[in-house]
Structure formats: structure tokens, C-alpha cells
Design a protein around this motif. Structure first.
Motif, short mmCIF file in Angstrom:
data_model
loop_
_atom_site.label_atom_id
_atom_site.label_comp_id
_atom_site.label_asym_id
_atom_site.label_seq_id
_atom_site.Cartn_x
_atom_site.Cartn_y
_atom_site.Cartn_z
N ILE A 55 4.06 2.11 -8.94
CA ILE A 55 4.25 3.20 -7.97
C ILE A 55 4.20 4.56 -8.67
CG2 ILE A 55 5.97 4.28 -6.44
CD1 ILE A 55 6.83 1.43 -5.67
N THR B 135 -1.74 11.10 -7.27
CA THR B 135 -1.78 11.91 -6.05
C THR B 135 -1.30 13.32 -6.32
OG1 THR B 135 -1.44 9.97 -4.64
CG2 THR B 135 -0.89 12.12 -3.70
N SER C 154 0.56 5.59 -9.50
CA SER C 154 -0.17 5.92 -8.28
C SER C 154 0.29 7.26 -7.71
CB SER C 154 0.01 4.81 -7.25
OG SER C 154 -0.69 5.09 -6.06
N GLU D 269 6.23 2.63 0.94
CA GLU D 269 5.57 1.33 1.05
C GLU D 269 6.07 0.68 2.33
OE1 GLU D 269 6.45 -0.93 -2.46
OE2 GLU D 269 4.46 -0.53 -3.32
N ASP D 270 5.15 0.38 3.24
CA ASP D 270 5.54 -0.22 4.52
C ASP D 270 6.64 0.58 5.20
OD1 ASP D 270 3.72 -2.32 4.09
OD2 ASP D 270 5.20 -3.43 2.93
N MET E 226 0.85 -1.19 0.00
CA MET E 226 0.00 0.00 0.00
C MET E 226 0.88 1.24 0.00
SD MET E 226 -3.19 0.97 0.07
CE MET E 226 -4.20 2.40 0.44
N LEU E 227 0.66 2.11 -1.00
CA LEU E 227 1.47 3.32 -1.11
C LEU E 227 0.89 4.42 -0.25
CD1 LEU E 227 3.96 4.35 -2.73
CD2 LEU E 227 2.33 5.36 -4.33
N SER E 228 1.71 5.01 0.58
CA SER E 228 1.30 6.15 1.41
C SER E 228 2.18 7.33 1.07
CB SER E 228 1.43 5.80 2.90
OG SER E 228 2.79 5.54 3.23
N GLU E 229 1.74 8.52 1.47
CA GLU E 229 2.55 9.71 1.21
C GLU E 229 2.51 10.64 2.41
OE1 GLU E 229 -1.54 10.91 0.27
OE2 GLU E 229 -0.36 9.24 -0.55
N ARG F 110 6.25 -1.41 -10.81
CA ARG F 110 5.20 -2.02 -9.98
C ARG F 110 4.01 -1.09 -9.77
NH1 ARG F 110 6.22 -2.73 -5.07
NH2 ARG F 110 8.21 -1.67 -4.73
#
Length: 310
Positions: free
Chosen positions: A82, A89, A85, A54-55, A1-4, A80
Motif C-alpha cells: 500500500i 500516486t 502504491s 481498500e474496499d 484495489m487501492l483507491s484514493e 502489502r
């Protein structure tokens, strides 16, 4: 799961993560993934910088603002999804209006991501390279037109404010049709002179017979970190900016400034000599090709008007 998360000013761990991604991409791709404009704007808070993770592992860096989007994915995390995605954002953050983005070097994956997001090719930027062995001697005469003189930039003196203001004024005239270079302000100029790579002796100022600034040539010299003890750092010299006042164009001053810049580069004993030039700027390309430069790589600017997209 990609977070920012927003790149936190003064947070050492964020800065280290961002620099690690930039350095890895530079080594992998052969050139920096971020322009000086984007990096300086993010550092001064005029553009928004995001770290994507990621993580809890930082995998990408994005900068958005001023109608421009910059994005770099760490090489080991590419392929992948990224990039797509993270771009989505950044587009949401950018909001409506025209946005541009760069695909640096030969980068089909980045081109595909931008095309899928609705961007279209807008401009081409070429990176040219010169064999360091072709550089003149550091004391070579540049052959200035009659009545012209040359000196270096004078920081920390009574002339500093005049030099800075004169450079910005003449640069704006020389690059009146350039979307980035021609809009540089005093603050932009001083931010660049505050960079670790800046040296006053590398900014050459040519004056006419009346003592007015007529043109300049700016050399950017950077040194790589030493990979192991006893290893000599690699030095790259870039012709960072060269400009001539329009009313004195066509008398050989541009060629003289270019020769002076090459001589200044020689004083750094570089292992690489480069410059960037617009792909459509035929007069400049002809001058550089005559000096021995050849194309090293090309970057593509992409454009999208977000006002027509939901």
C-alpha cells in the motif's frame, strides 16, 4: 484495489478516518507520523490531502504540497504494498521539482520504499527525551543574563499583534539557515496559537534592556485521551521551539531560556519530556545533553529531484 479521494473539508467521516489512521500509527510507532506543518497546511488547504482506501476501508493518508510529501499507512495494513502504491500516486500529484519526504523513527520499511522511489537521505532529525524527575521546580530561577527580563505571550490584548510580529521576526533571525522553522509567517504562527494544545503561559518571551524581544522558548503540552474511566491522562511536554536573536547569542540567554522551559514543563507534571533537534546541530545538542536529555529516536528526511525523472 487501492483507491484514493481528496480529504473533504467539513466531511466528518473523512476527518474521523484520517485521525484514526494518525492515532493508530502514533501508538504503534511511538510518535506522530505527520509534522505539525503538514497537518496544519492540509487543514488550511495549502497542501493536498488524500485518503487511500481498500474496499471502502481507509488504509492510508497522504499529504502533498510545498515540496513535501507525507504518507502514513495504518499499522494493520502495512507490508502489502500500500505504501509504494500510495507514494506513486502522491509523486504524480506533486509533479516536477525537488520533493522531500520523512521517515519518522526507526522505520526500515519506509526507508526502503523511499529508496526504491529514487529518494536519497538528506537530513537527520533527533528526538531527545528527559526523565521528568530531572525537571526543576516550576518557580526555579532560570538565571537570565543581567538586564534581561522574561514574560509570557499576551493574547487577546493590545500587545498581541506586537508579540506575534516580534516572535516571527526573531524566529526568522534565529533560524535563518533552517528550511522550515526559519520561514514561518505570521499566519503560520497564529495557526499554531489557535491549536487546542496552545497555552499563552507556555510561550516565554525574553526581552533585552531596551525592551526588544531577544529570544523565546515555547512549550507544547499534550494530553492523551483517557483509556478508561478514572485513568489519569498521560501528559507529554515538548520543547517546541527555542530561539535566540543572533546578536545576543553567546551570553547565556539560550541556556536561561532552556531552564525556563524546563521549569514551565514541570508545572504540567508530565509523564514524558521531549524535543526535536537537527542531528548536525552540535551546539544545541551539547546544551540539551548537558541538561540531561538523551536520544530517544531519530527520523530521516529523504530528497528527490523529480525534474530528472519521468
Amino acid at each position: 484495489m487501492l483507491s484514493e479521494r481528496t480529504l473533504r473539508a467539513g466531511a466528518a467521516e473523512d476527518q474521523v478516518a484520517a485521525e484514526r489512521i494518525i492515532a493508530a500509527a502514533t501508538r504503534n510507532d511511538g510518535q506522530s507520523p505527520l509534522s505539525d506543518e503538514a497537518r496544519l497546511a492540509a487543514a488550511h488547504g495549502t497542501r493536498h490531502a488524500l485518503l487511500f482506501a481498500e474496499d471502502d476501508t481507509p488504509v492510508a493518508l497522504g499529504v502533498v504540497g510545498g515540496g513535501e510529501i507525507d504518507l502514513v499507512v495504518a499499522p494493520e495494513h502495512r507490508g502489502r504494498g500500500i505504501g509504494s502504491s500510495a507514494l506513486a500516486t502522491l509523486l504524480d500529484l506533486a509533479g516536477a521539482g525537488r520533493q522531500v519526504a520523512w521517515s519518522h523513527g526507526e522505520n526500515p520499511a519506509a526507508d526502503l520504499i523511499l529508496m526504491r522511489a529514487g529518494f536519497s537521505p538528506a537530513r537527520t532529525l533527533l528526538r531527545l527525551a528527559l526523565d521528568p524527575a530531572a525537571l526543576p521546580q516550576p518557580d526555579a530561577d532560570p538565571g537570565l543574563p543581567e538586564g534581561f527580563s522574561m514574560r509570557t505571550y499576551r493574547p487577546h490584548s493590545e500587545d498581541e499583534s506586537n508579540d506575534a510580529a516580534d516572535w516571527v521576526r526573531v524566529n526568522a533571525l534565529a533560524f535563518a539557515d533552517h528550511p522550515e522553522q526559519g520561514s514561518l509567517t505570521i499566519d503560520d504562527f497564529l495557526a499554531r496559537t489557535g491549536e487546542p494544545w496552545f497555552a499563552a503561559d507556555d510561550l516565554l518571551l525574553a526581552h533585552d534592556a531596551a525592551g526588544e524581544l531577544a529570544g523565546s522558548a515555547w512549550v507544547k503540552a499534550t494530553r492523551s485521551s483517557t483509556p478508561s474511566p478514572g485513568t489519569t491522562p498521560l501528559v507529554e511536554t515538548e520543547l517546541y521551539a527555542i530561539g535566540v536573536r543572533p546578536d545576543v547569542a553567546g551570553i547565556g540567554l539560550g541556556g536561561a531560556l532552556n531552564r525556563a522551559a524546563l521549569a514551565r514543563m514541570a508545572a504540567h507534571h508530565p509523564s514524558r519530556v521531549t524535543l526535536y533537534v537537527e542531528g548536525e546541530n552540535e551546539p544545541a545538542l551539547a546544551m540539551y545533553r548537558n541538561a540531561g536529555y538523551t536520544e530517544s529516536s531519530r527520523s530521516q528526511q529523504w530528497s528527490r529531484d523529480l525534474s530528472f525523472h519521468s
